[in-house]
Design a protein around this motif. Structure first.
Motif, PDB file in Angstrom:
ATOM      1  N   ALA A 127     -19.142  27.059 -13.482  1.00 48.13           N
ATOM      2  CA  ALA A 127     -19.468  27.546 -11.997  1.00 48.13           C
ATOM      3  C   ALA A 127     -17.854  27.616 -11.439  1.00 48.13           C
ATOM      4  CB  ALA A 127     -20.136  27.015 -10.900  1.00 48.13           C
ATOM      5  N   THR A 128     -17.114  26.700 -12.257  1.00 44.73           N
ATOM      6  CA  THR A 128     -15.600  26.281 -11.953  1.00 44.73           C
ATOM      7  C   THR A 128     -14.931  26.552 -12.319  1.00 44.73           C
ATOM      8  OG1 THR A 128     -16.560  23.787 -11.458  1.00 44.73           O
ATOM      9  CG2 THR A 128     -13.541  23.970 -11.163  1.00 44.73           C
ATOM     10  N   VAL A 129     -14.747  27.258 -13.571  1.00 44.47           N
ATOM     11  CA  VAL A 129     -13.781  28.462 -14.130  1.00 44.47           C
ATOM     12  C   VAL A 129     -13.070  29.577 -14.015  1.00 44.47           C
ATOM     13  CG1 VAL A 129     -13.977  25.988 -15.730  1.00 44.47           C
ATOM     14  CG2 VAL A 129     -14.653  27.959 -16.449  1.00 44.47           C
ATOM     15  N   SER A 130     -15.058  30.024 -13.538  1.00 38.78           N
ATOM     16  CA  SER A 130     -15.230  31.614 -13.329  1.00 38.78           C
ATOM     17  C   SER A 130     -14.526  31.737 -11.905  1.00 38.78           C
ATOM     18  CB  SER A 130     -16.982  31.260 -13.488  1.00 38.78           C
ATOM     19  OG  SER A 130     -17.155  31.228 -11.827  1.00 38.78           O
ATOM     20  N   GLY A 131     -14.539  30.561 -11.481  1.00 40.47           N
ATOM     21  CA  GLY A 131     -13.637  30.764  -9.920  1.00 40.47           C
ATOM     22  C   GLY A 131     -14.653  31.502  -8.538  1.00 40.47           C
ATOM     23  N   THR A 132     -15.549  31.277  -9.189  1.00 43.91           N
ATOM     24  CA  THR A 132     -16.556  31.898  -8.532  1.00 43.91           C
ATOM     25  C   THR A 132     -17.564  30.762  -7.349  1.00 43.91           C
ATOM     26  OG1 THR A 132     -17.999  32.686  -9.672  1.00 43.91           O
ATOM     27  CG2 THR A 132     -16.403  33.861  -9.055  1.00 43.91           C
ATOM     28  N   ALA A 133     -17.489  29.971  -7.645  1.00 51.14           N
ATOM     29  CA  ALA A 133     -18.502  28.756  -7.060  1.00 51.14           C
ATOM     30  C   ALA A 133     -18.437  29.124  -5.445  1.00 51.14           C
ATOM     31  CB  ALA A 133     -17.722  27.476  -7.791  1.00 51.14           C
ATOM     32  N   SER A 134     -17.501  29.223  -5.054  1.00 50.51           N
ATOM     33  CA  SER A 134     -17.855  29.056  -3.419  1.00 50.51           C
ATOM     34  C   SER A 134     -18.097  30.706  -2.628  1.00 50.51           C
ATOM     35  CB  SER A 134     -15.788  29.037  -2.771  1.00 50.51           C
ATOM     36  OG  SER A 134     -15.567  29.472  -3.169  1.00 50.51           O
ATOM     37  N   GLU A 135     -18.038  31.304  -3.431  1.00 46.97           N
ATOM     38  CA  GLU A 135     -18.664  32.729  -2.664  1.00 46.97           C
ATOM     39  C   GLU A 135     -20.182  32.555  -3.854  1.00 46.97           C
ATOM     40  OE1 GLU A 135     -16.099  35.536  -4.193  1.00 46.97           O
ATOM     41  OE2 GLU A 135     -14.130  34.094  -3.726  1.00 46.97           O
ATOM     42  N   ALA A 136     -20.497  33.207  -4.525  1.00 47.41           N
ATOM     43  CA  ALA A 136     -22.115  32.992  -5.071  1.00 47.41           C
ATOM     44  C   ALA A 136     -23.075  32.220  -4.507  1.00 47.41           C
ATOM     45  CB  ALA A 136     -21.874  33.853  -6.295  1.00 47.41           C
ATOM     46  N   ASN A 137     -21.866  30.677  -5.358  1.00 45.96           N
ATOM     47  CA  ASN A 137     -23.253  30.056  -5.073  1.00 45.96           C
ATOM     48  C   ASN A 137     -24.478  29.380  -5.795  1.00 45.96           C
ATOM     49  OD1 ASN A 137     -22.350  28.432  -2.844  1.00 45.96           O
ATOM     50  ND2 ASN A 137     -23.541  30.215  -0.807  1.00 45.96           N
TER      51      ASN A 137
END
Length: 1867
Positions: free
Chosen positions: A181-191
């Motif tokens: 989730a961190t390296v894909s860059g979407t942890a703060s958006e897709a949750n």
């Protein structure tokens, strides 16, 4: 290689041990072929004899060299066997605190039972993009490898996490998902990661339970697929579950619990919302009390239920559904308490009015009668009829439990399905990474059907693992073109066939389940008959006929047959199911509505919610449903397992094996027995065995050459290193089967590397011995020569010494003879004299004795004579007295007798004539005597008469005189009568004075007495005062010295405090800048994403109606501007994209605006604080001076009042003295003949002398007063010199100031004590003292002088105290004001952070709503205020414009009406409006460029979009585009065209953003536009007209300032743009520089030959040998030179260049240190030397560029200290103290990490002991620092752009033709 070559003396081996599994020992004797035993010595010194197996003659395992112990990869070990693996894991886990280790392709993870700081975002960033072997083992490395292979190979990946209960499987899977989730860059958006992690509390509550080995054991398996799109961003997830342990619902073993959710509900039964569940304590329910352990220590079930409910809410399961779930769970507990009793042998009954059954029926919505009926009956169907049959109590109880298990399984599936719904997305999935968290191999005392299925699944997984390992080995050999021979590895296919093949265990079990009378015993007999003799893996226990043993890959397991059939069939009464379906409870009906579709009688559909779900349509016939319903649990599990294996085989697997180090959950405690058991079970040892069977050790030719260069001779070294290695190996290893040569590597069999290491160590040892021999010989030779020279010198000195001794002896002999002669003579003479003196003394004594004896005799005789004389005299006197008395008595008697006789005779004679004759004769004599006396009296009378005559004469004269006087007195008699009254008054006054005189005399006597007493007291007091004066002087000197010291200390401390406060303010300002710039970066990223979305929507040709809005980054002036056609077309094509992203952009825009406003306010406040700091200090100094003057004025006022008072008293005393003198004179005149008149004269003399003395004392008082004033001035001068306004401000903070204050208070108390207080004198007292004697008056005056001195000291003390208190109060007020301001700022910051934290804790929808609501409210208020202000400003501007137009017209009219003749040189006021001045005004317009409105796009295009930075930087002046833009802007300002100004600035900003977006990866382009943007910003500031920016301008430049527009808002926008460009420059520089750092700073050997290469395993790391294309330190320096030269060519500000260089060096230091902390192979002494050398080269580069003061060197301090830490000694406590004082820039975690990772490269180095590391931790535990391990490589120092004024004249700038700017015209 023979065994005798390895098993020699001092060789170390491993021998079996019952406690430690393996124990290390050392050979004490060489082993020879044929020996039956080995002579060994254990590590504790015990000698033993190890007997070899006579049949196999296998020798014990050899131990690896110490330099290989603790390796990251177990396959790097030279000897690959079980003890080596176990020891390596133990050393890493216990000593180095490393929980991860590679074993080939497997990551072994040991549960530390402790929270470690190795899972933060910084660690994730460090592992991101790295090769798996380049960093230390970590779960993130495995996740990165899977993510990288998914993106590179376009193939799905799987991470298989296995291990027994409590080993940490779930945690490892959780960290792997967090990494994705961190390296894909979407942890703060897709949750998605948040939702997946939120499912953990739910799944743990319903699927985890306490077992004997783990308090939170997962009783099911799960496989989570994380889906990615084509950009490899997480878009969704899916969960599959396997084999839920349903039997735990109805039965728990001792010391175990049911699933957590039941205990959570019971613990929360007191809550109001749970009253309807009718629950109570868990001890009151059968299903929760069988394990007799309802409570887990440290776990709060009520809190856990709250977390579970929060997770339900986050996943979209609302409160109504949650309460429905809890109702079903509570119903299960009540159902378990339903008591069933025997009616007879074949039937059972439920007692009436069973409240638990009633509660169950009420909760699930079914009828009481139906449940009572079908719990004790069952329906049997035949071909023609249907029977209802009673069942016995045991079967009824089993049916009740089966129903409970079925309901729970249905509920579990329903929850899993809804969790998957929350994780599924509508976007197309491109690929996925699966994370399998499955149970490991299990073996208990009693193993049943669940353990059988678990071990069966592990058999399948182990087979897949073995095949994958074998495949990888084969690919490696084929890649290197090594001859491939089949490696014999364990294949567990026979065991799998035994379980799942035809007539296997599962097949026979299913067959037995279909039999009407099937039982566990009959099934066991079938197993014995079928497999006992045919399969070697199947065994029968000796003591049991109801169990069987299967030889699994890990161990033998004995299974109890009891319960297998029941659990496999899992039968449930169909009528009970129908009752459930007929429930009034909607959720229960929903659980059972897919009964027709279900394929599992357990309700556990493998893959529910996933891809493996079997879809059976509901319209199938009931017969088919019944048929499907009969599928057994074993059959379903086999099918689901087969589908799982197909999924895994279709992916690339990655393996994580979790190990449980001990059963007591003790942190970093290693139990070898448990570890070996798990290593055997998880397949790690099998991997080792497969690797050891081939060529496990692999070296590249370059690494081999570098490592074993010492074994080669000079003639063996050829240009071709590959050929060199071959030749050397053929000489070193005779058996060519021990190694193979590949294309790029050399392959060695097990043990060969250890043999080569032994040869290398022997060679190095021999070389060391030779070096030592030579050095020792040289040292011995030097020592011999020194000893020989010393011996000769000693001999010379000794011989000389002996000669001197002989001469000395001869001299001493002669001298001794002479001395003896004289000594003997002296002795004889002395003896003679002694004898003579003795004789004389004896004679003297004897003679004296004899004389004394004679004298004594004479004395005695004399005394005797005296005594005799006295005695004889006394005797004589006594006799005489007696005689005398007798004689007197006798005489008296005789005389009496004679007298009597005479009396008789006289009597007779009296009567005769003779008697009268005798009488007359006597009278005649008397008369003659009287006559003579008369004659004498006559003579006297004559003399008296003569004198009387004289007296009469004199009397006559006097009488005459008196008569004359009498006549005169008669003349004045009348006058005397007139003055009678006056006389009487005088007499009265005289009486009064007499009385006063008497009183005065009494007082005088009293005063004399008092004066005497007072004199004595004053003498004592004077002595005391002298002592006190001395002590006061000493104290005064001490205080003066202390004040000076205090002033100096206060000054220094104040300077330090101001420096610290300034530094703190700068730090806060930098933090605010950093936060502000991070927000700008985030906003830029959102803008880019927004533009991307617009492009995507435009390319999709989607057009939807929607409103338009401007970019939120533009100011209010920009928002009024309508974009030009070029950008308007882009906006028209992206309206739909705005509608799509409106929700996100609105929220982000509101947050952005809010944060920007706050940051602007805070930034402004900080600026104001920094700017007003000096003013505050000046004001404080001025206030202190004013207060000092005021205090001094008050003191002077006080002195003047005292002086006036003394003068008035003096006058009064003078007046009294004069009156008294006059009265005394009158008294003296009136009483001249009075007896006391001399006393008055004496008194007058005393008064005169006292008046003179008073004048003298007055002068002394004046002198003392002048001295006090001079002392005050001197003190004031000292205070001024020490600047009290500076140091007194901090007096309340300093300890020394408190001591000074205490000293002043003590002095004041001393002065005010009663002993030294003097009572004020009254007038009467003064008069009495004046009337006293003169000496007493002088004494009193002397005491008064001491009193004045004392008063002066007290006044000085009061003055000092007053000044200190005044300054302290002023400083306290200032400090309090500053603290209040800082507190307000902190409170505002905390409030914003709390609000942000509260918003983050809310669900995404609620978070967005709350943020929107808050922002809308705040912005509405702000907008209203701003609108009001804007309206006021608009009205003011319009009014001013009208006035300006009116004034312009008037000026024009006045100018037109004047004539030339009216103008004169003296009329300076009229010159600006005179027509003659027009040409001079034209000259003022120089330095401007004019363009037409329609040419704006062309101007922007040629000047920005199509400009090539290289040509401009080389050929033109730096910053030319910025100068041109500003000159164009000046012309627009001159024309007062606000529209043109706005469009020009907006176009410029957007064009720069566009070119940076297009070419943002080009460092030259970004640097060029950063320099030009900063120059443009400086132009706007320098020519803004603000006085703060005009200080460095020339007069000409001041004339060119902007006149019509205030562009402060645009300056802020351009400043934000500069910050964005600066950050983009830093990122561009990082992208170029970061790949070079690790290779150049760590891996490359700048100093060749210092560091050695250690053997590596399967995970090969980057070679430290510089090959072609490898980045070196020179590459980094060349790149730094390129950066620096590019920025200098572009004219970048020097201050900005320093900031960029500082950021570059920070990145270099941070990346290098982070890699050092994560790479065990880099932590060595030689690597520390390499790092220090590299850092010195970087410092040299800074010196060459003149950048040593930019702060770049300080950013390398942590790296320098880490390198020093690698090189210092690490043994003693002194070393620990030195390390603690040296490593100030490193955190405690970093220091301990480096010490744990320190690895010797050679055998001559020593490891760091665990005790030393503990000592370091103990010494550093008081440090207050962040626990973060790694440095933040993403941290960017906040950029600031101070004004850099330029002296270039704008009017001199020429526009080159190469820019194609012919549209511009110079004005």
């Amino acid at each position: 290689m023979a065994a005798s070559e390895l098993y020699t003396k001092c060789a170390r081996v491993w021998i079996p041990d019952t406690e430690d599994v393996w124990k290390s020992a050392e050979l004490t004797k060489d082993y020879k072929n044929g020996d039956s035993s080995l002579q060994l010595m254990l590590e504790d010194g015990t000698s033993i004899q190890h007997t070899l197996d006579p049949t196999t003659k296998n020798l014990p395992y050899l131990r690896n060299p110490d330099i290989l112990v603790g390796e990251n990869d177990l396959t790097a070990l030279s000897y690959l066997h079980e003890p080596a693996v176990l020891h390596n894991l133990k050393v890493r886990f216990v000593d180095s605190k490393l929980i991860y280790t590679y074993c080939g392709i497997v990551l072994v993870a040991i549960n530390p039972y402790e929270t470690l700081p190795i899972y933060g975002t910084d660690i994730i960033n460090a592992y991101s993009g790295q090769n798996m072997g380049d960093m230390d083992p970590h779960i993130f490395a495995v996740a990165e490898e899977a993510y990288k292979q998914m993106a590179r190979d376009e193939r799905n990946q799987s991470i298989i996490v296995s291990g027994e209960s409590g080993a940490g499987k779930t945690v490892s899977a959780k960290y792997a998902m967090r990494y994705f989730a961190t390296v894909s860059g979407t942890a703060s958006e897709a949750n998605i990661e948040e939702k997946v992690l939120a499912s953990n509390p739910i799944m743990e509550a319903i699927g985890n339970a306490k077992t004997t080995r783990n308090d939170n054991s997962s009783r099911f398996g799960k496989y989570i697929e994380i889906g990615f799109d084509n950009r490899y961003h997480i878009i969704g997830a899916n969960m599959r579950t396997y084999l839920l342990e349903k039997s735990r619902v109805v039965f728990q073993a001792d010391d175990e619990r049911n699933y957590h959710i039941f205990y959570q509900l019971c613990a929360s039964s007191h809550l109001p919302e749970f009253k309807c569940l009718k629950l109570s304590n868990a001890n009151n329910f059968l299903y929760t009390t069988q394990g007799r352990s309802p409570v887990i220590d440290g776990i709060d079930d009520t809190k856990e239920l709250s977390n579970t409910r929060s997770a339900f809410t986050l996943l979209g399961i609302n409160e109504s559904y949650q309460m429905g779930l809890f109702r079903v769970l509570a119903a299960i507990l009540h159902l378990g308490n339903v008591e069933i009793k025997d009616r007879d042998a074949d039937s059972s009954v439920i007692p009436p009015n069973n409240h638990h059954l009633a509660a169950f029926c009420e909760l699930v919505g079914v009828t009481y009668q139906d449940m009572t009926q079908w719990l004790c009956h069952r329906k049997l169907k035949t071909a023609t009829e249907t029977y209802i049959k009673t069942i016995p109590r045991l079967q009824a109880t089993n049916a009740r439990d089966a129903l409970s298990k079925l309901i729970y399984a249905k509920l579990f599936n329903w929850i899993v399905e809804h969790v998957n719904k929350a994780l599924i997305t509508n976007m197309k999935q491109h690929s996925f990474i699966g994370v399998l968290d499955i149970y490991g191999f299990e073996t208990f005392d009693i193993n049943s059907f669940e353990q059988f299925c678990i071990n069966y699944a592990n058999e399948k997984l182990q087979q897949q693992f073995n095949m994958h390992v074998f495949k990888l080995e084969q690919e490696e050999y084929m890649k290197e073109q090594i001859p491939w021979t089949l490696i014999d590895f364990y294949d567990n296919q026979p065991c799998i066939n035994l379980i799942e093949a035809k007539m296997g265990v599962l097949d026979l079990l299913d067959e037995e389940c279909r039999m009407p009378k099937g039982s566990d015993d009959s099934w066991a007999q079938k197993l014995y008959n079928t497999h006992l003799k045919t399969c070697s893996l199947f065994e029968k226990p000796r003591m049991s006929n109801r169990a069987f043993i299967i030889q699994h890959f890990a161990d033998k397991v004995e299974y109890q047959c009891e319960g297998f059939l029941e659990k496999n069939k899992d039968t449930v009464n169909e009528e009970q199911i129908n009752v459930m379906k007929a429930s009034r409870f909607a959720l229960l009906v929903e659980l059972f509505q897919d009964e027709e579709k279900a394929t599992s009688p357990t309700g556990q559909v493998p893959g529910t919610g996933g891809r493996t779900r079997l879809s059976i349509k509901p319209d199938k016939s009931r017969e088919k449903t019944s048929k499907e319903h009969k599928k057994t649990v074993g059959c379903q599990f086999r099918n689901s397992l087969q589908m799982l294996m197909e999924t895994l085989n279709a992916t690339t697997p990655h393996y994580v094996r979790c190990i449980k180090p001990n059963d007591f959950k003790m942190a970093f405690t290693f139990d070898p027995k448990r570890a070996v058991q798990q290593l055997r079970a998880c397949g790690v040892l099998e991997t080792i065995r497969i690797s050891a069977a081939g060529f496990p050790s692999r070296w590249t030719y370059q690494e081999f050459f570098s490592r074993y260069r010492v074994l080669m001779k000079q003639k063996d070294v050829l240009h071709d290193k590959k050929l060199t290695c071959k030749n050397v190996l053929e000489k070193l290893v005779e058996d060519q089967d021990k190694y193979q040569f590949g294309k790029t590597k050399i392959f060695f069999r097990a043990g060969q590397v250890a043999y080569l290491e032994k040869l290398r160590a022997d060679k190095l040892r021999a070389a060391c011995i030779r070096i030592q021999k030579t050095i020792r010989c040289w040292l011995a030779r030097k020592k011999y020569l020194r000893m020989r020279s010393a011996a000769i010198t000693i001999q010379r000195f000794i011989r000389g010494y002996q000669a001197r001794c002989l001469v000395k002896f001869l001299r001493r002999t002669r001298a001794a003879t002479i001395i003896q002669k004289y000594q003997r003579m002296y002795v004889e003479k002395k003896r003679y004299r002694q004898k003579q003196a003795a004789a004389l003394a004896m004679q003297t004594i004897l003679r004296a004795y004899m004389a004394r004896q004679k004298y004594q005799a004479l004395l005695r005789e004399h005394k005797v004579v005296i005594i005799q004389k006295r005695v004889r005299g006394w005797l004589a006197r006594c006799w005489y007295k007696r005689c005398l008395v007798s004689i007197v008595y006798l005489q008296c008697c005789i005389r009496r007798m004679r007298a009597r006789r005479e009396l008789k005779k006289l009597k007779i004679e009296a009567r005769s004539v003779e008697h009268f004759k005798k009488l007359n004769k006597g009278m005649e004599n008397k008369i003659m005597q009287l006559q003579r006396r008369i004659d004498e009296q006559s003579k006297e009378n004559r003399s008296v008469n003569e004198r009387l005559i004289g007296l009469e004469n004199s009397y006559t004269t006097e009488t005459d005189r008196m008569r004359t006087e009498l006549s005169r007195l008669h003349g004045v008699e009348e006058e005397a009568k007139n003055k009678t009254n006056q006389l009487s008054s005088l007499l009265e006054e005289l009486e009064r004075l007499k009385k006063q005189l008497q009183t005065t005399q009494q007082e005088k006597k009293t005063i004399e007495d008092w004066a005497q007493t007072y004199q004595n007291e004053m003498e004592t007091m004077v002595a005391d005062l002298k002592d006190q004066n001395g002590s006061l002087k000493k104290e005064k000197d001490d205080l003066n010295r202390l004040i000076q010291e205090q002033s100096q200390q206060m000054t220094e401390k104040m300077v330090r405090a101001i420096a610290q406060e300034t530094q703190q303010l700068e730090t806060d300002l930098n933090e605010e800048r950093s936060r502000y710039q991070n927000l700008l970066t985030e906003h830029l990223r959102l803008e880019e994403k927004y533009d991307d979305l617009k492009e995507v929507m435009a390319s999709s040709n989607i057009s939807k109606p929607g409103h338009r809005r401007t970019d939120s980054t533009h100011s209010s002036n920009e928002s009024e501007y309508t974009y030009n056609s070029e950008y308007a077309e882009l906006e028209e094509g992206s309206r739909a994209a705005e509608d799509v992203t409106r929700g996100i952009d609105t929220t982000l825009t509101l947050k952005q605006q809010k944060r920007i406003t706050q940051l602007e306010q805070e930034n402004q406040s900080l600026h104001n604080e920094l700017e007003n700091k000096d003013e505050q200090l000046q004001r404080a100094r001025a206030r202190s001076d004013a207060e000092l003057k005021k205090a001094r004025g008050a003191e002077l006022e006080y002195e003047s009042l005292k002086r006036q008072e003394l003068e008035s008293e003096n006058k009064k005393l003078k007046h009294d003295l004069t009156e008294m003198r006059q009265s005394l004179l009158k008294d003296a005149a009136a009483n001249a003949g009075a007896p006391g008149s001399p006393a008055y004269k004496v008194l007058l003399e005393q008064l005169n002398s006292s008046s003179e003395e008073l004048e003298v004392r007055k002068e002394e008082v004046l002198i003392l007063r002048s001295q006090l004033v001079s002392q005050k001035e001197a003190m004031h001068h000292r205070e001024t010199m020490t600047d009290p306004s500076v140091y007194a401000a901090d007096v309340s903070k300093l300890k020394d100031a408190d001591e000074l204050k205490q000293a002043c208070i003590c002095l004041k108390d001393t002065n005010r004590s009663p002993r030294f207080m003097h009572k004020p004198l009254e007038v009467s007292d003064l008069l009495s003292r004046l009337r006293s004697a003169a000496p007493d008056f002088h004494k009193l005056n002397e005491d008064g002088e001491l009193w004045l001195v004392n008063q002066g000291l007290k006044e000085t003390t009061r003055l000092l105290e007053h000044q200190l208190q005044t300054q302290r109060r002023s400083y306290d007020s200032e400090v309090e004001a500053l603290r209040s301001e800082l507190q307000n700022l902190k409170e505002e910051n905390n409030r914003q952070q709390q609000l942000l934290a509260q918003n983050l804790q809310l669900p995404p929808e609620a978070r967005i709503e709350a943020s929107l609501q808050h922002e809308i409210t705040r912005l509405t208020n702000e907008n209203l205020d701003l609108m009001e202000q804007l309206e006021k400003q608009d009205r003011t501007i319009r009014k001013l414009k009208k006035q300006l137009k009116v004034y312009s017209k008037r000026i024009g009219e006045l100018g037109a009406g004047q004539t030339e003749g009216q103008t004169s040189p003296g009329q300076m006021v009229d010159e600006p409006i005179h027509p003659v001045n027009i040409p001079r005004r034209e000259k003022d317009f120089q330095g401007m460029l004019e363009y037409k409105k329609e040419d704006e796009l062309k101007l922007v295009k040629n000047l920005i979009l199509e400009l090539k930075p290289r040509g401009v930087a080389v050929n033109l002046i730096p910053g030319l585009p910025s100068y041109i833009l500003f000159m164009v802007l000046r012309h627009a300002d001159y024309l007062n065209d606000d529209q043109k100004v706005r469009t020009l600035l907006t176009s410029t900003i957007n064009s720069i953003k566009k070119i940076l977006k297009k070419r943002g990866d080009d460092f030259e382009t970004v640097s060029f536009w950063l320099a030009n943007t900063c120059r443009f910003l400086h132009c706007l500031k320098q020519y803004s007209g603000d006085e703060a920016f005009m200080k460095h301008n020339t007069t000409r430049q001041n004339e060119h300032c902007l006149t019509n527009f205030d562009l402060a808002e645009y300056r802020q926008v351009i400043s934000d743009l500069a910050i964005q460009i600066y950050q983009q420059l830093i990122k561009c520089m990082e992208n170029i520089l970061q790949p070079m750092i690790v290779s150049g700073m760590l891996e490359h050997e700048t100093i060749q030959g210092v560091s050695g290469v250690k053997p590596t395993g399967l995970r090969k790391r980057t070679s430290s040998i510089a090959d072609e294309g490898t980045d070196t330190l020179d590459s980094i320096l060349r790149q730094l030179n390129a950066f620096h030269s590019t920025m200098c060519q572009h004219g970048t500000d020097p201050e900005l260049i320093k900031q960029v260089v500082k950021q570059q060096f920070y990145i270099i230091g941070a990346v290098t240190l982070n890699n050092l902390l994560l790479r065990k192979d880099m932590c060595s002494w030689s690597k520390g030397m390499q790092i220090r050398y590299n850092v010195s080269q970087l410092e040299e580069w800074l010196r060459d560029k003149g950048l040593m003061t930019c702060g770049a060197k300080e950013t390398l301090e942590p790296l320098i200290q880490a390198a020093q830490l690698l090189q210092v000694k690490k043994k003693t406590d002194e070393d620990a103290e030195a390390i603690c004082s040296m490593c100030q820039a490193l955190t405690t975690a970093q220091i301990v990490k480096v010490l744990n990772l320190y690895t010797p490269v050679n055998e001559f180095e020593e490891r760091v002991s665990v005790a030393f590391i503990r000592t370091i931790q103990t010494r550093l535990r008081d440090r207050c620092e962040s626990p973060q391990l790694l440095m933040d490589t993403k941290m960017i120092y906040p950029g600031h752009f101070p004004l850099q004024p330029f002296s270039l004249a704008l009017e001199t700038i020429q526009i080159p033709s190469s820019l194609n700017l012919g549209i511009l015209t110079r004005v």
